[in-house]
Design an enzyme around this catalytic site. Structure first.
Site, PDB file in Angstrom:
ATOM      1  N   THR A  55       0.828  -1.207   0.000  1.00  0.00           N
ATOM      2  CA  THR A  55       0.000   0.000   0.000  1.00  0.00           C
ATOM      3  C   THR A  55       0.858   1.252   0.000  1.00  0.00           C
ATOM      4  O   THR A  55       0.435   2.304  -0.485  1.00  0.00           O
ATOM      5  CB  THR A  55      -0.936  -0.009   1.218  1.00  0.00           C
ATOM      6  OG1 THR A  55      -1.697  -1.218   1.213  1.00  0.00           O
ATOM      7  CG2 THR A  55      -1.889   1.172   1.203  1.00  0.00           C
ATOM      8  N   TYR A 143       5.851 -12.041   5.511  1.00  0.00           N
ATOM      9  CA  TYR A 143       4.675 -11.591   4.777  1.00  0.00           C
ATOM     10  C   TYR A 143       4.320 -12.651   3.749  1.00  0.00           C
ATOM     11  O   TYR A 143       5.056 -12.868   2.775  1.00  0.00           O
ATOM     12  CB  TYR A 143       4.977 -10.250   4.110  1.00  0.00           C
ATOM     13  CG  TYR A 143       3.820  -9.550   3.430  1.00  0.00           C
ATOM     14  CD1 TYR A 143       2.510 -10.012   3.535  1.00  0.00           C
ATOM     15  CD2 TYR A 143       4.043  -8.396   2.693  1.00  0.00           C
ATOM     16  CE1 TYR A 143       1.464  -9.352   2.904  1.00  0.00           C
ATOM     17  CE2 TYR A 143       3.006  -7.725   2.057  1.00  0.00           C
ATOM     18  CZ  TYR A 143       1.725  -8.212   2.169  1.00  0.00           C
ATOM     19  OH  TYR A 143       0.694  -7.560   1.548  1.00  0.00           O
ATOM     20  N   LYS A 171       2.512 -11.540   8.697  1.00  0.00           N
ATOM     21  CA  LYS A 171       1.365 -10.852   8.109  1.00  0.00           C
ATOM     22  C   LYS A 171       0.722 -11.849   7.152  1.00  0.00           C
ATOM     23  O   LYS A 171       1.323 -12.263   6.162  1.00  0.00           O
ATOM     24  CB  LYS A 171       1.780  -9.588   7.357  1.00  0.00           C
ATOM     25  CG  LYS A 171       0.582  -8.868   6.722  1.00  0.00           C
ATOM     26  CD  LYS A 171       0.996  -7.662   5.896  1.00  0.00           C
ATOM     27  CE  LYS A 171      -0.222  -7.045   5.215  1.00  0.00           C
ATOM     28  NZ  LYS A 171       0.142  -5.921   4.302  1.00  0.00           N
ATOM     29  N   VAL A 211      -2.735  -5.838  10.094  1.00  0.00           N
ATOM     30  CA  VAL A 211      -2.068  -4.821   9.285  1.00  0.00           C
ATOM     31  C   VAL A 211      -3.097  -4.417   8.243  1.00  0.00           C
ATOM     32  O   VAL A 211      -3.382  -5.175   7.311  1.00  0.00           O
ATOM     33  CB  VAL A 211      -0.788  -5.349   8.629  1.00  0.00           C
ATOM     34  CG1 VAL A 211      -0.164  -4.269   7.746  1.00  0.00           C
ATOM     35  CG2 VAL A 211       0.214  -5.820   9.675  1.00  0.00           C
TER      36      VAL A 211
END
Length: 323
Positions: A55, A143, A171, A211
């Site tokens: 993002t 991640y 994540k 998150v």
């Protein structure tokens, strides 16, 4: 280490915002805007910020910009929030360089995505994460987002990586509830939901927090979900999660990347964001209007969720750990 309810401890806080990277109208990094946005998010309920994640347009920001972003936000929020720097690339050596730069700039932790595009086998994925974790003194959040990388971090690989003293969190964007539960049952890793529609579901299974992309515009939403669940009001927690569905869908599941929708909505709300970098393109007026309508539906009559105006004071946040 676990808490009294057997939930893994929160190494980076509980509600982390996957913060956009504000840019000037000319497309340059806007460190002042980043500082203002970070303070706003922390004052509204986020106790952690992920910088230079997907993002945050990590594929199109330079190494120098990534370090400057951490420095600017660190100076702005001090120790009121954990800063997790996205350093993942397709190149292990480059990822190590970014990890060292983030540590020097003042990050509290590293977000490391599985190497993308080359689709390495699991032993190579594991070696990649270990080399990055060995390179700096910062704790690491793995991640797992195979939909973007093309490579899954398999539950068995995650379980082995959990033995590394600096690999402390995940994540999770795997959309694999069984795999998530397997790792939660075998390790003490802190799990953070990386998909906004799954936040409550994973929290109920024992995750630590989230998150969140939508936290850019409703930073108070998921703290309210977690608080309701923790006090035993699961009905209220579910109601809040469901209430967010139109906004979550508009921002993350309607065909545009979350970067585009978050920046469009932040701009409409008068908060720092700026343009996106190519190859991304800005949202059109109709899309922005739809995003704003979904935001207004969620926040109507609920000052706790509203992104603007900013609060008069900055309440203390959950993260108070060492830098």
């Amino acid at each position: 280490m676990t808490t009294d309810d057997d939930r893994p401890a929160a190494p980076f806080g509980r509600t982390l915002c996957a913060m956009v990277t504000p840019l000037t109208e000319s497309g340059a990094l806007d460190p002042d805007g980043a500082a203002r946005l970070a303070v706003h998010l922390v004052s509204r309920g986020c106790d952690g910020l992920v910088l230079s994640g997907t993002t945050g347009e990590s594929p199109t920001t330079t190494d120098a910009e990534k370090a400057a972003l951490v420095t600017a936000v660190r100076e702005a929020v001090g120790d009121r929030a954990a800063l997790v720097a996205g350093v993942g690339t397709a190149d292990t050596r480059h990822t190590v360089d970014l990890a060292l730069a983030a540590e020097k700039a003042g990050a509290d932790g590293l977000l490391v995505v599985a190497p993308y595009y080359s689709r390495p086998p699991q032993d190579a994925v594991e070696a990649h994460f270990r080399e990055v974790a060995d390179a700096s003194g910062l704790p690491v959040m793995l991640y797992d987002i195979p939909g973007r990388t093309g490579t899954r971090v398999e539950p068995d690989t995650v379980a082995r990586l959990a033995e590394h003293p600096r690999i402390v969190a995940v994540k999770d964007c795997s959309y694999d509830l069984l795999g998530t539960q397997k790792v939660l049952s075998r390790t003490d890793l802190a799990y953070y939901a990386g998909c906004d529609e799954q936040v409550l579901a994973l929290y109920a299974l024992g995750a630590t927090g989230c998150v969140s992309t939508v936290a850019n515009v409703v930073p108070g939403l998921f703290p309210a979900v977690f608080d309701a669940f923790d006090r035993g009001d699961t009905g209220r927690a579910a109601q809040l999660q469901r209430r967010a569905v139109p906004l979550v869908e508009s921002m993350t599941a309607a065909g545009l990347p979350g970067t585009v929708t978050a920046k469009a909505l932040l701009g409409a709300l008068g908060l720092p964001a700026g343009p996106v970098r190519a190859p991304l393109r800005p949202a059109d007026r109709g899309t922005t209007a739809g995003l704003l309508a979904a935001y207004e539906e969620l926040t109507a009559g609920t000052a706790q969720f509203q992104a603007w105006p900013p609060p008069d004071s900055s309440p203390s946040c959950g993260y108070g750990g060492p830098r």
